[in-house]
Scaffold this motif. Structure first.
Motif, mmCIF file in Angstrom:
data_model
loop_
_atom_site.group_PDB
_atom_site.id
_atom_site.type_symbol
_atom_site.label_atom_id
_atom_site.label_comp_id
_atom_site.label_asym_id
_atom_site.label_seq_id
_atom_site.Cartn_x
_atom_site.Cartn_y
_atom_site.Cartn_z
ATOM 1 N N THR A 36 0.821 -1.211 0.000
ATOM 2 C CA THR A 36 0.000 0.000 0.000
ATOM 3 C C THR A 36 0.854 1.260 0.000
ATOM 4 O O THR A 36 1.885 1.314 0.673
ATOM 5 C CB THR A 36 -0.919 0.011 1.240
ATOM 6 N N THR A 37 0.431 2.257 -0.748
ATOM 7 C CA THR A 37 0.978 3.607 -0.666
ATOM 8 C C THR A 37 -0.111 4.535 -0.147
ATOM 9 O O THR A 37 -1.241 4.523 -0.658
ATOM 10 C CB THR A 37 1.456 4.104 -2.038
ATOM 11 N N VAL A 38 0.208 5.317 0.880
ATOM 12 C CA VAL A 38 -0.735 6.305 1.416
ATOM 13 C C VAL A 38 -0.479 7.637 0.720
ATOM 14 O O VAL A 38 0.655 8.126 0.706
ATOM 15 C CB VAL A 38 -0.577 6.474 2.937
ATOM 16 N N VAL A 39 -1.523 8.201 0.152
ATOM 17 C CA VAL A 39 -1.418 9.490 -0.540
ATOM 18 C C VAL A 39 -2.171 10.526 0.288
ATOM 19 O O VAL A 39 -3.371 10.389 0.537
ATOM 20 C CB VAL A 39 -1.987 9.410 -1.967
ATOM 21 N N HIS A 40 -1.453 11.571 0.714
ATOM 22 C CA HIS A 40 -2.043 12.597 1.579
ATOM 23 C C HIS A 40 -2.557 13.759 0.726
ATOM 24 O O HIS A 40 -1.768 14.465 0.084
ATOM 25 C CB HIS A 40 -0.993 13.092 2.575
ATOM 26 N N PHE A 41 -3.859 13.974 0.740
ATOM 27 C CA PHE A 41 -4.471 15.048 -0.041
ATOM 28 C C PHE A 41 -4.710 16.302 0.790
ATOM 29 O O PHE A 41 -5.280 17.266 0.298
ATOM 30 C CB PHE A 41 -5.795 14.566 -0.649
#
Length: 425
Positions: free
Chosen positions: A150-155
């Motif tokens: 998993t990659t967490v993408v912070h918006f």
């Protein structure tokens, strides 16, 4: 269609009345199980009526209004609790729900609600830890249970000049979805979906534009796609009591899920089968946090290796949780023993094989591609099909809704998933 009753618990030592938030089939399913075992009517607090709960003889609806916000919904619930306790202070009011936002509402206002209601208590911190898919993955990693890369993408900073999303270092195709569904539940924008299946970096770049323009500022996950169609998806439903024991649990193999982009992944047909490996994993996962209450865990078996990947925990019973009752897990009894009777019951695992389907069973042979599984499904169908909403004898308005709903599902499958695929997308 035969009605499958749960194994009854002993009659409670004190009177109780269920009060639930929500309008989905899972909420009705638990109300049905409580009515079958204890003969009680459930009060349902909601913004309005849906087909799953309308015209029911076992529910007492309390409507807060279609445009009601969280504050007014909470006020309606608190008022219902106060009125009921004033009318009969010796009756235990059991509070429940089956949506991410309602679970969060109860956790945030537990002290106020506890003046009138009995319910499983989880702190907002525990709820965030288990409901956040990234944190769930970290729990699985610590326990040695497989979970997708998993990659967490912070918006959160997407409005800042020069913002760019984190690089995706996972081989495509990938799956993109909100890290926490409760934070996303009421966010509406053009192109909104429950899950996105992305074939290339270009697909991800286009999705980023859609999310940013749609006002998404929550964390997003991009995950390794585990191959396999709907029949490789697995489900666990259980209840954890105040001592942290998993006192009722059942497992099922998904046969077919929804494919409408806004609801993709919700199972609409399942076959129950006891899978001890999944039940043991559920005990370990929920035992790793200060968990109390219903839980629904999603998993998927990789057809290449047979490895089971644990995907997420929904901190609620789940819309299809009646399959656990039908399999013999007695979720209703587990809740009543814990919250009403205050006894430590012996854990029960569901062992019955039943075909659970809210879609017409006639479509299943087409979508279940494995021959051995298809034959098993047909044998189970001959024994009877479990539908959570088919319960109230002679209630033709509800049966009419079930028939219309089945037709609607058939139309959506014809539109969004006309042919079964190896990926389930």
């Amino acid at each position: 269609m035969p009605s499958v009753a749960p194994v009854p618990s002993p009659a409670p030592d004190v009177a109780f009345r269920p009060v639930f938030l929500g309008t989905d089939p899972g909420t009705y399913g638990l109300a049905r199980a409580l009515h079958e075992s204890y003969g009680v009517e459930t009060t349902l607090v909601s913004r309005g009526q849906t087909g799953a709960i309308a015209h029911s003889r076992i529910l007492r609806p309390v409507e807060a209004g279609h445009d009601t916000g969280r504050a007014q919904l909470l006020a309606t619930l608190l008022a219902e609790g106060r009125t009921a306790k004033e009318r009969d202070p010796d009756v235990t009011l059991v509070l429940g729900c089956n949506s991410d936002s309602h679970t969060d509402l109860i956790a945030q206002h537990a002290e106020e609600l506890s003046a009138s209601f009995a319910f499983p208590r989880m702190s907002p911190e525990t709820l965030e830890q288990i409901a956040d898919k990234h944190q769930f993955g970290q729990i699985c990693e610590r326990l040695g249970l497989p979970t997708p890369r998993t990659t967490v993408v912070h918006f959160g900073d997407a409005d800042q000049p020069g913002w760019t999303p984190e690089p995706i270092e996972i081989t495509y195709p990938v799956v993109a979805k909100p890290a926490n569904s409760a934070h996303f539940e009421n966010l509406k924008f053009p192109g909104a979906q429950k899950v996105w299946f992305l074939q290339s970096p270009q697909d991800w770049q286009e999705l980023v534009k859609v999310l940013v323009s749609g006002g998404v500022r929550q964390d997003f996950l991009v995950q390794e796609h585990i191959p396999g169609d709907d029949t490789h998806q697995l489900s666990i439903v259980g209840y954890v009591d105040r001592t942290g024991r998993l006192t009722a649990v059942a497992t099922a193999q998904v046969l077919l899920g929804e494919h409408d982009p806004t609801t993709i992944g919700n199972p609409i047909a399942m076959i129950t089968t006891p899978m001890p490996e999944l039940m043991d994993a559920a005990e370990r996962i929920l035992g790793a946090v200060d968990y109390w209450g219903f839980a629904n865990i999603d998993a998927k078996r990789d057809p290449r290796t047979g490895t089971i990947y644990y995907m997420e925990v929904n901190p609620r019973m789940g819309r299809n949780s009646f399959y656990a009752t039908a399999a013999g897990a007695d979720l209703a009894g587990a809740m009543v023993d814990d919250l009403v009777r205050g006894v430590e019951r012996e854990p029960v695992r569901g062992t019955r094989e039943v075909l659970y389907s809210i879609v017409s069973p006639a479509v299943l042979p087409y979508y279940v591609r494995d021959g051995a599984l298809r034959r098993r499904v047909l044998r189970a169908a001959r024994r009877g099909i479990v539908h959570p909403l088919l319960y109230e004898r002679g209630n033709w308005r509800r049966r009419g809704y079930v028939m219309a709903n089945r037709l609607n599902h058939a139309k959506k499958l014809a539109r969004f998933y006309p042919r079964p695929s190896a990926t389930g997308f």
